[in-house]
Design a protein around this motif. Structure first.
Motif, PDB file in Angstrom:
ATOM      1  N   CYS A   1      41.268  46.393  42.643  1.00 32.83           N
ATOM      2  CA  CYS A   1      41.445  44.820  43.198  1.00 32.83           C
ATOM      3  C   CYS A   1      43.046  44.715  43.075  1.00 32.83           C
ATOM      4  N   GLY A   2      43.841  45.855  43.629  1.00 38.88           N
ATOM      5  CA  GLY A   2      45.177  45.678  43.726  1.00 38.88           C
ATOM      6  C   GLY A   2      45.639  44.771  44.841  1.00 38.88           C
ATOM      7  N   GLU A   3      46.944  44.338  44.658  1.00 39.44           N
ATOM      8  CA  GLU A   3      47.627  43.411  45.336  1.00 39.44           C
ATOM      9  C   GLU A   3      47.569  43.433  46.663  1.00 39.44           C
ATOM     10  N   GLY A   4      47.096  42.368  47.330  1.00 36.84           N
ATOM     11  CA  GLY A   4      46.633  42.346  48.645  1.00 36.84           C
ATOM     12  C   GLY A   4      45.167  42.240  49.059  1.00 36.84           C
ATOM     13  N   GLN A   5      44.336  42.617  48.167  1.00 36.22           N
ATOM     14  CA  GLN A   5      42.860  42.681  48.297  1.00 36.22           C
ATOM     15  C   GLN A   5      42.594  41.334  48.557  1.00 36.22           C
TER      16      GLN A   5
ATOM     17  N   ASP B   1      38.892  47.119  39.102  1.00 40.00           N
ATOM     18  CA  ASP B   1      40.195  47.756  38.646  1.00 40.00           C
ATOM     19  C   ASP B   1      41.379  47.091  38.819  1.00 40.00           C
ATOM     20  N   GLU B   2      42.077  46.748  37.964  1.00 40.12           N
ATOM     21  CA  GLU B   2      43.479  45.925  38.015  1.00 40.12           C
ATOM     22  C   GLU B   2      43.103  44.485  38.398  1.00 40.12           C
TER      23      GLU B   2
ATOM     24  N   VAL C   1      29.218  44.190  34.555  1.00 38.39           N
ATOM     25  CA  VAL C   1      30.304  44.008  35.090  1.00 38.39           C
ATOM     26  C   VAL C   1      31.729  44.159  34.199  1.00 38.39           C
ATOM     27  N   VAL C   2      32.636  45.184  34.588  1.00 42.18           N
ATOM     28  CA  VAL C   2      33.717  45.444  33.529  1.00 42.18           C
ATOM     29  C   VAL C   2      34.805  45.470  34.293  1.00 42.18           C
ATOM     30  N   ALA C   3      36.277  45.184  33.633  1.00 47.52           N
ATOM     31  CA  ALA C   3      37.387  44.826  34.528  1.00 47.52           C
ATOM     32  C   ALA C   3      38.256  45.622  33.869  1.00 47.52           C
TER      33      ALA C   3
END
Length: 254
Positions: free
Chosen positions: A28-32, A76-77, A113-115
């Motif tokens: 889920c990094g920036e830009g997704q 992730d993130e 669901v885990v973040a």
């Protein structure tokens, strides 16, 4: 929640392996964008419009089809996602459903669901996570459990490095890293990015391969640090090891 490389994702993988669960890691990094996570119409064969599932939708479909097997969807993130993209996950987190392209997918009981995140969703107060965003309370309130993951105890981290190098040297390496994570009242020891266990392992493996600790520190830790962090890291290493590492620009380019 926890700093980079403290073992958040690794811990999830270990738990999943013990459970015999299938893990779906979604960056889920920036830009997704929502289309990459949920899906979007695309042009298929014969110039027809078809819907292409995003990463999250694809993981949910696999969990539905794989009856009786535990699946873990790892976001992730997640604190790097824009709030409007996070809001698309409200129904997944609360109602266990995802509406996509006119279809209503119901999450099976075997899906969790885990973040992972570097911040609690209230913004970055450390200056180390510039990509982290503010999340709205509607998103934050939909998580059932929040756990903070910290670095390992110093002696345990040294034991991990001891697989590759002498314990005395490993303990000094950990001491250098600890000073970047918690400089205490000494502002001169504050770096923009702390030394992670992943970096320590690279340093230890380089020493195991025959490099001197000083030289290995230069290309596994120092060379990849920011220009502002390099003199601080050099000073910390000198303080602990009683040597003054220098960055050889020509050697680094090679």
């Amino acid at each position: 929640l926890g700093d980079p490389s403290v073992g958040k994702t690794s811990a999830i993988r270990e738990v999943a392996a013990a459970m015999g669960a299938v893990v779906h890691e979604v960056d889920c990094g920036e830009g997704q964008r929502d289309c990459e996570l949920i899906g979007e119409p695309t042009i298929g064969e014969g110039q027809t419009i078809v819907f292409k599932d995003g990463l999250i939708t694809s993981a949910i479909r696999k969990a539905i089809a794989d009856k009786g097997v535990m699946h873990i969807l790892v976001l992730d993130e997640v604190d790097h996602l824009a709030p409007e993209v996070q809001s698309l996950l409200h129904s997944v987190l609360e109602g266990g459903t995802l509406s996509v392209n006119g279809e209503r997918l119901i999450l099976p009981d075997t899906l969790r669901v885990v973040a992972t995140a570097n911040t609690s969703g209230h913004g970055d107060f450390t200056g180390r996570h510039a990509a982290a965003r503010m999340s709205d309370t509607a998103f934050l309130s939909r998580w059932n459990i929040t756990m903070t993951v910290d670095y390992m105890r110093h002696e345990d981290e040294a034991e991990v490095l001891n697989q590759y190098i002498d314990l005395k040297v490993a303990s000094k390496m950990v001491e250098v890293a600890a000073l970047t994570r918690d400089p205490g009242p000494d502002a001169s020891a504050s770096t923009s990015t702390p030394i992670s266990l992943r970096q320590l392992l690279a340093w230890a493996r380089a020493v195991q391969a025959g490099s001197e600790p000083r030289a290995a520190f230069t290309w596994t830790i120092l060379a990849g640090a920011s220009e502002t962090d390099q003199p601080i890291l050099a000073n910390l290493a000198q303080r602990v090891f009683d040597w003054n590492p220098t960055l050889n620009k020509e050697e680094n380019n090679d």
